[in-house]
Design a protein around this motif. Structure first.
Motif, PDB file in Angstrom:
ATOM      1  N   ILE A   1      -8.621  14.372  45.877  1.00  0.00           N
ATOM      2  CA  ILE A   1      -7.453  14.446  44.993  1.00  0.00           C
ATOM      3  C   ILE A   1      -7.871  13.825  43.671  1.00  0.00           C
ATOM      4  O   ILE A   1      -8.373  12.698  43.633  1.00  0.00           O
ATOM      5  CB  ILE A   1      -6.259  13.673  45.589  1.00  0.00           C
ATOM      6  CG1 ILE A   1      -5.888  14.213  46.961  1.00  0.00           C
ATOM      7  CG2 ILE A   1      -5.064  13.695  44.629  1.00  0.00           C
ATOM      8  CD1 ILE A   1      -5.420  15.654  46.988  1.00  0.00           C
ATOM      9  N   THR A   2      -7.674  14.560  42.580  1.00  0.00           N
ATOM     10  CA  THR A   2      -8.068  14.067  41.259  1.00  0.00           C
ATOM     11  C   THR A   2      -6.829  13.758  40.433  1.00  0.00           C
ATOM     12  O   THR A   2      -5.976  14.618  40.231  1.00  0.00           O
ATOM     13  CB  THR A   2      -8.929  15.113  40.521  1.00  0.00           C
ATOM     14  OG1 THR A   2     -10.071  15.425  41.321  1.00  0.00           O
ATOM     15  CG2 THR A   2      -9.381  14.596  39.170  1.00  0.00           C
TER      16      THR A   2
ATOM     17  N   ILE B   1       0.836   8.699  45.560  1.00  0.00           N
ATOM     18  CA  ILE B   1      -0.083   8.844  46.686  1.00  0.00           C
ATOM     19  C   ILE B   1       0.612   9.620  47.810  1.00  0.00           C
ATOM     20  O   ILE B   1       0.044  10.544  48.393  1.00  0.00           O
ATOM     21  CB  ILE B   1      -0.569   7.461  47.190  1.00  0.00           C
ATOM     22  CG1 ILE B   1      -1.315   6.703  46.101  1.00  0.00           C
ATOM     23  CG2 ILE B   1      -1.430   7.614  48.452  1.00  0.00           C
ATOM     24  CD1 ILE B   1      -2.531   7.362  45.545  1.00  0.00           C
ATOM     25  N   LYS B   2       1.843   9.233  48.115  1.00  0.00           N
ATOM     26  CA  LYS B   2       2.602   9.932  49.170  1.00  0.00           C
ATOM     27  C   LYS B   2       2.809  11.406  48.824  1.00  0.00           C
ATOM     28  O   LYS B   2       2.664  12.281  49.670  1.00  0.00           O
ATOM     29  CB  LYS B   2       3.980   9.288  49.356  1.00  0.00           C
ATOM     30  CG  LYS B   2       3.979   8.084  50.217  1.00  0.00           C
ATOM     31  CD  LYS B   2       5.420   7.655  50.429  1.00  0.00           C
ATOM     32  CE  LYS B   2       5.527   6.240  50.904  1.00  0.00           C
ATOM     33  NZ  LYS B   2       6.916   5.802  51.010  1.00  0.00           N
ATOM     34  N   LYS B   3       3.161  11.656  47.572  1.00  0.00           N
ATOM     35  CA  LYS B   3       3.484  13.022  47.147  1.00  0.00           C
ATOM     36  C   LYS B   3       2.253  13.928  47.115  1.00  0.00           C
ATOM     37  O   LYS B   3       2.302  15.066  47.577  1.00  0.00           O
ATOM     38  CB  LYS B   3       4.139  12.994  45.771  1.00  0.00           C
ATOM     39  CG  LYS B   3       4.528  14.358  45.247  1.00  0.00           C
ATOM     40  CD  LYS B   3       5.263  14.256  43.929  1.00  0.00           C
ATOM     41  CE  LYS B   3       5.663  15.632  43.438  1.00  0.00           C
ATOM     42  NZ  LYS B   3       6.425  15.549  42.179  1.00  0.00           N
ATOM     43  N   TYR B   4       1.168  13.448  46.545  1.00  0.00           N
ATOM     44  CA  TYR B   4       0.012  14.305  46.301  1.00  0.00           C
ATOM     45  C   TYR B   4      -1.141  14.139  47.292  1.00  0.00           C
ATOM     46  O   TYR B   4      -2.076  14.935  47.278  1.00  0.00           O
ATOM     47  CB  TYR B   4      -0.514  14.091  44.883  1.00  0.00           C
ATOM     48  CG  TYR B   4       0.468  14.512  43.827  1.00  0.00           C
ATOM     49  CD1 TYR B   4       0.756  15.857  43.621  1.00  0.00           C
ATOM     50  CD2 TYR B   4       1.117  13.573  43.043  1.00  0.00           C
ATOM     51  CE1 TYR B   4       1.663  16.260  42.650  1.00  0.00           C
ATOM     52  CE2 TYR B   4       2.027  13.959  42.072  1.00  0.00           C
ATOM     53  CZ  TYR B   4       2.288  15.299  41.885  1.00  0.00           C
ATOM     54  OH  TYR B   4       3.191  15.696  40.929  1.00  0.00           O
ATOM     55  N   ASN B   5      -1.082  13.110  48.113  1.00  0.00           N
ATOM     56  CA  ASN B   5      -2.205  12.861  49.016  1.00  0.00           C
ATOM     57  C   ASN B   5      -1.740  12.528  50.433  1.00  0.00           C
ATOM     58  O   ASN B   5      -2.147  11.507  50.998  1.00  0.00           O
ATOM     59  CB  ASN B   5      -3.080  11.729  48.457  1.00  0.00           C
ATOM     60  CG  ASN B   5      -4.429  11.666  49.128  1.00  0.00           C
ATOM     61  OD1 ASN B   5      -4.849  12.599  49.811  1.00  0.00           O
ATOM     62  ND2 ASN B   5      -5.129  10.559  48.957  1.00  0.00           N
ATOM     63  N   PRO B   6      -0.924  13.377  51.017  1.00  0.00           N
ATOM     64  CA  PRO B   6      -0.446  13.072  52.376  1.00  0.00           C
ATOM     65  C   PRO B   6      -1.557  13.100  53.425  1.00  0.00           C
ATOM     66  O   PRO B   6      -1.411  12.513  54.488  1.00  0.00           O
ATOM     67  CB  PRO B   6       0.599  14.162  52.637  1.00  0.00           C
ATOM     68  CG  PRO B   6       0.192  15.294  51.757  1.00  0.00           C
ATOM     69  CD  PRO B   6      -0.416  14.642  50.530  1.00  0.00           C
ATOM     70  N   GLU B   7      -2.675  13.764  53.126  1.00  0.00           N
ATOM     71  CA  GLU B   7      -3.794  13.852  54.064  1.00  0.00           C
ATOM     72  C   GLU B   7      -4.768  12.682  53.932  1.00  0.00           C
ATOM     73  O   GLU B   7      -5.775  12.629  54.617  1.00  0.00           O
ATOM     74  CB  GLU B   7      -4.531  15.171  53.870  1.00  0.00           C
ATOM     75  CG  GLU B   7      -3.662  16.374  54.159  1.00  0.00           C
ATOM     76  CD  GLU B   7      -4.351  17.686  53.800  1.00  0.00           C
ATOM     77  OE1 GLU B   7      -5.445  17.655  53.193  1.00  0.00           O
ATOM     78  OE2 GLU B   7      -3.778  18.722  54.126  1.00  0.00           O
TER      79      GLU B   7
END
Length: 99
Positions: free
Chosen positions: A15-16, A50-56
């Protein structure tokens, strides 16, 4: 820190976050795949992003023009237990080395 060559190899697997201002993002070279959130906004609300864009829970790479703000953002994330690197020399260096 992640080198431009290493980032090029993994850019689709991380994720960038581009932590420059919206104006800088629009006016200067940028990565179309990066999520642009201005530095102070990003730091203030990092858990939300972080929660929104990087759930993985992928590796996060922070970028800016030369690496200063993005380095601070990556340091901040690591201090809060989040796996993050900054792009060495920023987008400017990436474009010199890769393109």
């Amino acid at each position: 820190m992640i080198s431009p060559k290493d980032y090029f190899r993994v850019k689709n697997d991380v994720i960038t976050f581009d932590v420059r201002t919206k104006t800088e993002y629009e006016m200067l070279p940028h990565f179309d795949w990066a999520i642009n959130i201005e530095f102070t906004e990003f730091i203030s609300n990092y858990l939300e992003y972080i929660k929104k864009y990087n759930p993985e829970n992928k590796l996060i790479v922070t970028v800016c023009n030369a690496g200063n703000r993005s380095g601070q953002a990556a340091d901040f994330l690591r201090e809060h237990g989040i796996d993050a690197l900054t792009l060495e020399g920023g987008i400017y260096n990436y474009n010199r080395k890769i393109k």
